[in-house]
Design a protein around this motif. Sequence first.
Motif, PDB file in Angstrom:
ATOM      1  N   GLU A 196      -2.373   3.727  -1.263  1.00 57.69           N
ATOM      2  CA  GLU A 196      -2.233   2.866  -2.438  1.00 57.69           C
ATOM      3  C   GLU A 196      -2.228   1.398  -2.046  1.00 57.69           C
ATOM      4  OE1 GLU A 196       1.029   2.511  -5.921  1.00 57.69           O
ATOM      5  OE2 GLU A 196       0.491   4.583  -5.432  1.00 57.69           O
ATOM      6  N   HIS A 197      -2.676   0.573  -2.995  1.00 58.19           N
ATOM      7  CA  HIS A 197      -2.709  -0.869  -2.847  1.00 58.19           C
ATOM      8  C   HIS A 197      -1.439  -1.446  -3.482  1.00 58.19           C
ATOM      9  CE1 HIS A 197      -5.235  -4.559  -2.418  1.00 58.19           C
ATOM     10  NE2 HIS A 197      -4.320  -5.011  -3.234  1.00 58.19           N
ATOM     11  N   PHE A 198      -0.744  -2.293  -2.749  1.00 55.10           N
ATOM     12  CA  PHE A 198       0.474  -2.908  -3.291  1.00 55.10           C
ATOM     13  C   PHE A 198       0.318  -4.420  -3.325  1.00 55.10           C
ATOM     14  CE2 PHE A 198       1.968   1.056  -1.377  1.00 55.10           C
ATOM     15  CZ  PHE A 198       2.790   1.579  -2.376  1.00 55.10           C
ATOM     16  N   ASP A 199       0.862  -5.049  -4.384  1.00 57.62           N
ATOM     17  CA  ASP A 199       0.936  -6.502  -4.402  1.00 57.62           C
ATOM     18  C   ASP A 199       2.288  -6.930  -4.959  1.00 57.62           C
ATOM     19  OD1 ASP A 199       0.731  -6.117  -7.118  1.00 57.62           O
ATOM     20  OD2 ASP A 199      -1.317  -6.852  -7.287  1.00 57.62           O
ATOM     21  N   GLY A 200       2.495  -8.248  -5.060  1.00 56.96           N
ATOM     22  CA  GLY A 200       3.751  -8.762  -5.594  1.00 56.96           C
ATOM     23  C   GLY A 200       4.956  -8.248  -4.817  1.00 56.96           C
ATOM     24  N   LEU A 201       6.035  -8.000  -5.551  1.00 62.26           N
ATOM     25  CA  LEU A 201       7.286  -7.562  -4.933  1.00 62.26           C
ATOM     26  C   LEU A 201       7.124  -6.225  -4.204  1.00 62.26           C
ATOM     27  CD1 LEU A 201      10.307  -8.061  -4.500  1.00 62.26           C
ATOM     28  CD2 LEU A 201      10.731  -7.045  -6.757  1.00 62.26           C
ATOM     29  N   TRP A 202       6.258  -5.338  -4.758  1.00 61.37           N
ATOM     30  CA  TRP A 202       6.025  -4.040  -4.126  1.00 61.37           C
ATOM     31  C   TRP A 202       5.482  -4.210  -2.709  1.00 61.37           C
ATOM     32  CZ3 TRP A 202       7.335   0.744  -6.044  1.00 61.37           C
ATOM     33  CH2 TRP A 202       7.666   0.832  -7.410  1.00 61.37           C
TER      34      TRP A 202
ATOM     35  N   GLU B  17      -2.460  -2.373   1.911  1.00 58.38           N
ATOM     36  CA  GLU B  17      -2.809  -1.016   1.559  1.00 58.38           C
ATOM     37  C   GLU B  17      -2.013  -0.132   2.514  1.00 58.38           C
ATOM     38  OE1 GLU B  17      -6.871  -1.053   0.179  1.00 58.38           O
ATOM     39  OE2 GLU B  17      -7.045   0.977   1.003  1.00 58.38           O
ATOM     40  N   VAL B  18      -1.373   0.885   1.966  1.00 64.17           N
ATOM     41  CA  VAL B  18      -0.485   1.740   2.754  1.00 64.17           C
ATOM     42  C   VAL B  18      -0.886   3.194   2.553  1.00 64.17           C
ATOM     43  CG1 VAL B  18       1.925   2.472   3.078  1.00 64.17           C
ATOM     44  CG2 VAL B  18       1.424   0.086   2.518  1.00 64.17           C
ATOM     45  N   SER B  19      -0.896   3.961   3.635  1.00 69.46           N
ATOM     46  CA  SER B  19      -1.091   5.407   3.495  1.00 69.46           C
ATOM     47  C   SER B  19       0.185   6.106   3.932  1.00 69.46           C
ATOM     48  CB  SER B  19      -2.305   5.884   4.294  1.00 69.46           C
ATOM     49  OG  SER B  19      -1.962   6.011   5.650  1.00 69.46           O
ATOM     50  N   TRP B  20       0.458   7.239   3.329  1.00 64.36           N
ATOM     51  CA  TRP B  20       1.673   7.980   3.646  1.00 64.36           C
ATOM     52  C   TRP B  20       1.522   9.436   3.206  1.00 64.36           C
ATOM     53  CZ3 TRP B  20       1.187   4.918  -0.664  1.00 64.36           C
ATOM     54  CH2 TRP B  20       1.520   5.475  -1.894  1.00 64.36           C
ATOM     55  N   MET B  21       2.507  10.245   3.576  1.00 62.80           N
ATOM     56  CA  MET B  21       2.549  11.639   3.129  1.00 62.80           C
ATOM     57  C   MET B  21       3.604  11.721   2.033  1.00 62.80           C
ATOM     58  SD  MET B  21       3.027  15.051   5.481  1.00 62.80           S
ATOM     59  CE  MET B  21       4.724  14.801   5.971  1.00 62.80           C
TER      60      MET B  21
END
Length: 173
Positions: free
Chosen positions: A125-131, A112-116
């Motif tokens: 957002e939650h990322f899986d796989g290649l992302w 899970e990554v947070s950003w501006m």
Amino acid sequence: MSVRNILLHPDPRLKKVATPVTSVSDELRQLADDMLETMYDAPGIGLAAPQVAVMNRMIVMDCAKDEDATPEPMVLINPEVVWTSDEQSVYDEGCLSIPEHYAEVERPAEVEVSWMNLNGKIQREHFDGLWATCVQHEIDHLDGKLFIDYLRPLKRQMITRKMQKLKREMARG
Ligand code: NI
């Protein structure tokens, strides 16, 4: 928009920790546009600002890579991994700063990554796989870390020597 020059390993700028972005300026928006164009032109699925010699914490990526897929360009400013899964996954990684070299790297399978974003809003957002692999690889760049830093020293040195040779050849033209 314009394609910028991508720094090649070994380069001291690729080993530096990048500085957090304090505000979204027109210059930063221009940089984001240029980075996306540079990434698509390469072609690649991710690019971090230090790779185009700008020491700011910003990355771009688009892992919707199939030819028929709709482009999904993402711009992440000051990205931070806020959660990682215990489950790991292995990908054959490459890097636009280390062209034509690939190696398997193990990382958390989901993050899970947070950003501006470019509107100055915080997103998460939650990322899986290649992302998931891509976003971790790009955030590493902001901390001066390359995927070859995960490899055994011998393999890393071999790639670095080949890259030094390539850069000497390119310099000679
Ligand atoms: Ni890379």
